[in-house]
Scaffold this active site. Sequence first.
Site: not given
Length: 494
Positions: A265, A299
């Site tokens: 990720e 993010c």
Amino acid sequence: MTDVQVETGLLAGDQRMLIDGELQHTASGALFDVVHPGSEQVVGQATDGTVADMERAVGAARRAFDETDWSHNVEFRYHCLTQLYEALVRNKERIRRIVVTEVGCPVSMTGSQVDSPIEEVKHWAEYGRAFNYLEDTGVHETVMGQARHLIHYDPVGVVGAITPWNVPFYLNIAETVAPLMAGNTVVLKPAQWTPWSGTELGRIVAEETDIPAGVFNVVVSNANEVGAALSADPRVDMITFTGSTATGRAILAAGAPTVKKALMELGGKSAHIVCDDADFTACLPMAAMMACAMSGQSCILPSRILLPRSRYEEGLAILAATMENIPMGDPWQEGIMQGPQISETQRNKVLGLIRSGIDSGARVIIGGGTPENLPTGYYVQPTLLADVDPDSQVAQEEIFGPVLCVIPYDTDEDAIAIANNSIYGLSGEVSSADNDRALRIAQRLRTGSVTVNSKSFFGITSPFGGTKQSGLGRRNGDFGFKEYLEMKTIGQPV
Ligand code: NAD
């Protein structure tokens, strides 16, 4: 956001690692400082683990996987993770204070940092207990005639989990609990800025659960080599990582010689396409708040706002009005929405990227520097940059600060092309009065997820992850659980 009533004030976490069931310091006794980003004050220390400590932790995890019944005793795993859930609930307010102390996250915004991940532990315990580890797929034609095919889901083995500092407790849980429930053993390496979100988890596992020695290990360190050692160790079968794309590349390269499985990720630079028919007063204040809520250290943040040229100045004015009034300051104060950046280094990185945007022709609508009324703490003003060149550094690099880059566009096709003009593909957002139009645009975005008209894609039961250089694989949902399992196909007589 959550309405929490907690005792406030800085709180130091446990200094110790957890290796092979023992809470311990590194042999030399070396420590590193943990700083509260809101006051720049050293609050305490954590043990400074070494490559040798990491090697012991991996050895313990390997032994626990190979020599105990953890990998195949589902009921025992359920028992242990239910204990962990109950223990985390008991420790919740302590964890919350530690997260605010080391991350600088405003206390009123800790719901997703603390409360949600604790509930995820319960979810995975129940999910993993009910999961069918031996699936009968029926009769198949094979080269040797008909056979019944069964799929047995085996745990991958030893999983190394490496986490960042922006949502550390959440990610420590997200990266370790599903793999544990799937039967793997785990070595967790938290980020050096936020070690206590990891050491506290280790302490709770050691003191308040029956999780056997070696099944769950936590190694904290101020040195990146310790994470690198985990990602290269041949005894590790899989790395699950959340962090920057640059580090993700290094971890993939380190795992290549032993062909490690990887779940990555990574970074993002998501775009929010605001259509010309959108309700600006609904979607833009929310977009501005999201940019500041975690000081931009998210993010999935849509940090590029694509406004139709026909309503460009109107959109800018709404964004500016919200960003000007974001309550910023001491994370312990009630009502604060934006806290500090995590560190001096990160603050300087954000300010440098703002400067590069201005140098490449962007117009500063508000912000652009540090707030005068907050001389201590790593604060950055909410910053709105207009007329951003879509190819410029500030439009292409992840900023990880409270900065929105606004880019004008003419047609939906232009907007889609600008949104997809990125090495990243983590998330995105579309706002339109016409849901079908928004859905058509959402389908064209090369990202792992899209918010349409403020409806979040994020939840424990749906897959989450990135495309392009934002990652590999998915967390959450059935797919996310299976990431921590290998499929073994068994042929047997019909
Ligand atoms: P980072 O990549 O600098 O560090 C992450 C972790 O990797 C830390 O634990 C660090 O010690 C470790 N590390 C550093 N070098 C290493 C190496 N060579 N080998 C192994 N481990 C190493 O990231 P960060 O600054 O802590 O976090 C911010 C980044 O995380 C941003 O890019 C953000 O987008 C990303 N992030 C992504 C998601 C997502 O779900 N996609 C979620 C949160 C954060």
